[in-house]
Design an enzyme around this catalytic site. Structure first.
Site, mmCIF file in Angstrom:
data_model
loop_
_atom_site.group_PDB
_atom_site.id
_atom_site.type_symbol
_atom_site.label_atom_id
_atom_site.label_comp_id
_atom_site.label_asym_id
_atom_site.label_seq_id
_atom_site.Cartn_x
_atom_site.Cartn_y
_atom_site.Cartn_z
ATOM 1 N N LYS A 20 0.826 -1.220 0.000
ATOM 2 C CA LYS A 20 0.000 0.000 0.000
ATOM 3 C C LYS A 20 0.857 1.266 0.000
ATOM 4 C CE LYS A 20 -2.010 -1.068 3.924
ATOM 5 N NZ LYS A 20 -1.361 -2.364 4.201
ATOM 6 N N ARG A 110 -9.912 0.652 9.044
ATOM 7 C CA ARG A 110 -9.428 -0.697 9.334
ATOM 8 C C ARG A 110 -10.490 -1.548 10.006
ATOM 9 N NH1 ARG A 110 -4.046 0.025 8.636
ATOM 10 N NH2 ARG A 110 -2.701 -1.314 9.861
ATOM 11 N N ARG A 153 12.043 -4.928 5.191
ATOM 12 C CA ARG A 153 11.659 -3.513 5.114
ATOM 13 C C ARG A 153 12.530 -2.629 6.003
ATOM 14 N NH1 ARG A 153 5.534 -2.022 5.490
ATOM 15 N NH2 ARG A 153 5.677 -3.242 7.417
ATOM 16 N N ARG A 186 10.819 -1.111 11.379
ATOM 17 C CA ARG A 186 9.675 -0.809 12.226
ATOM 18 C C ARG A 186 9.629 -1.813 13.370
ATOM 19 N NH1 ARG A 186 4.620 0.015 8.199
ATOM 20 N NH2 ARG A 186 3.636 -1.172 9.879
ATOM 21 N N ARG A 197 -0.640 -9.074 13.084
ATOM 22 C CA ARG A 197 -1.241 -8.124 12.149
ATOM 23 C C ARG A 197 -1.944 -8.849 11.005
ATOM 24 N NH1 ARG A 197 4.061 -5.103 10.988
ATOM 25 N NH2 ARG A 197 2.928 -4.223 9.223
#
Ligand code: G5P
Ligand code: MG
Length: 252
Positions: A20, A110, A153, A186, A197
């Site tokens: 996203k 969400r 990431r 993160r 998640r």
């Protein structure tokens, strides 16, 4: 016409790690290139797209150590969801200022409660509009690729710029291309939080998609890579953002 009623309001929806933020960044880059419309002050609909990531907003609150940031930090780091009331307040505060231009929300709503609250906020902002939301981009990528992507990431905390150790490495290892500042992982990208998640996404996503699919405003984009998705996504969004031009009818 009324600029605040003719801007386009878009959402990008998909699993953690589905791309996203990556795709929103590419759209922002490619759609904000200056064009003739930008230099003509009388042109009604300027192009461009302002992307707003709920996760980036929350990470900024945590970095700044605000009361909200402090109260949600443990929850976010462990992969849980921030309470609806806090989220709606945070996003609603940004929407009024953004609503003169085309915008794209990444990471919000969400929950079904957030989706309904968003409609209310938007409807009260511009009661004259027919639809509170114009289009929902649904990014649907195979779950197999997600865990590996997230593990690689890195982000630039100040801007939210996204990198990946293999897919999109920075020019100089460990530092942001534009500022030269250090990149970080993160905290919620550890395997345990990622599992949480993904679980939460599996439990909550379908009712939200149904909510928008009932209105016929969802576009599903699927592909093995963000590059593949982007080749169909970009032209679709360009079309949605194109100012409505009434062409003179052919003389017959
Ligand atoms: P966020 O920040 O919204 P998520 O979990 O929804 O977090 P995430 O993880 O940010 O979503 P993304 O944006 O979909 O994923 O993915 P991305 O960052 O673009 O890509 C992931 C990685 O893959 C990157 O390293 C990228 O470079 C790489 N990549 C992209 N494309 C490819 C590809 O084609 N190939 C390969 N190999 N790699 C690729 O929310 C964080 C937390 O904030 C709270 C929650 O606690 C949430 O968990 N929160 C909310 N809580 C309640 N309500 C809300 N509305 C909330 N919003 C946030
Ligand atoms: Mg993201």
């Amino acid at each position: 016409g009324d600029a605040s009623a003719s801007n386009r309001r878009l959402l990008i929806f998909g699993a953690p790690g589905s791309g996203k933020g990556t795709l929103a960044g590419w759209l922002g880059r490619d759609l904000n290139a200056p064009t003739q419309a930008d230099v003509e002050p009388c042109t009604a609909s300027a192009p461009g797209l302002t992307a707003l990531s709920s996760g980036d907003l929350l990470r900024a609150e945590m970095r700044a150590g605000t009361p909200l940031g402090q109260s949600v930090e443990a929850l976010i780091n462990s992969g849980g969801l921030v309470p609806d009331d806090d989220m709606v307040k945070l996003i609603a505060g940004q929407l009024a200022a953004m609503d003169g231009s085309n915008w794209l929300l990444d990471g919000f709503p969400r929950t079904l409660g957030q989706a309904m609250a968003l409609d209310e906020v938007l409807t009260s902002l511009t009661p004259s509009r027919q639809a509170p939301i114009d289009y929902v981009i649904h990014i649907d990528v195979p779950s197999e690729v997600i865990v590996e992507r997230i593990a690689g990431r890195l982000i630039h905390p100040g801007s939210g710029r996204i990198y990946n150790r293999t897919f999109s490495p920075p020019k100089v290892p460990g530092v942001d291309d534009l500022t030269g500042e250090p990149l970080v992982s993160r905290v919620d990208d550890d395997p345990e939080s990622v599992r949480r998640r993904l679980e939460l996404y599996a439990q909550t996503s379908q009712p939200i998609l149904d909510y928008y699919m009932d209105r016929g405003i969802v576009g599903r984009f699927t592909g093995p890579t963000s590059d593949a998705i982007y080749t169909t996504l970009l032209p679709q969004i360009q079309e949605i953002l194109a100012p409505t031009v009434v062409l003179p009818s052919a003389e017959d």
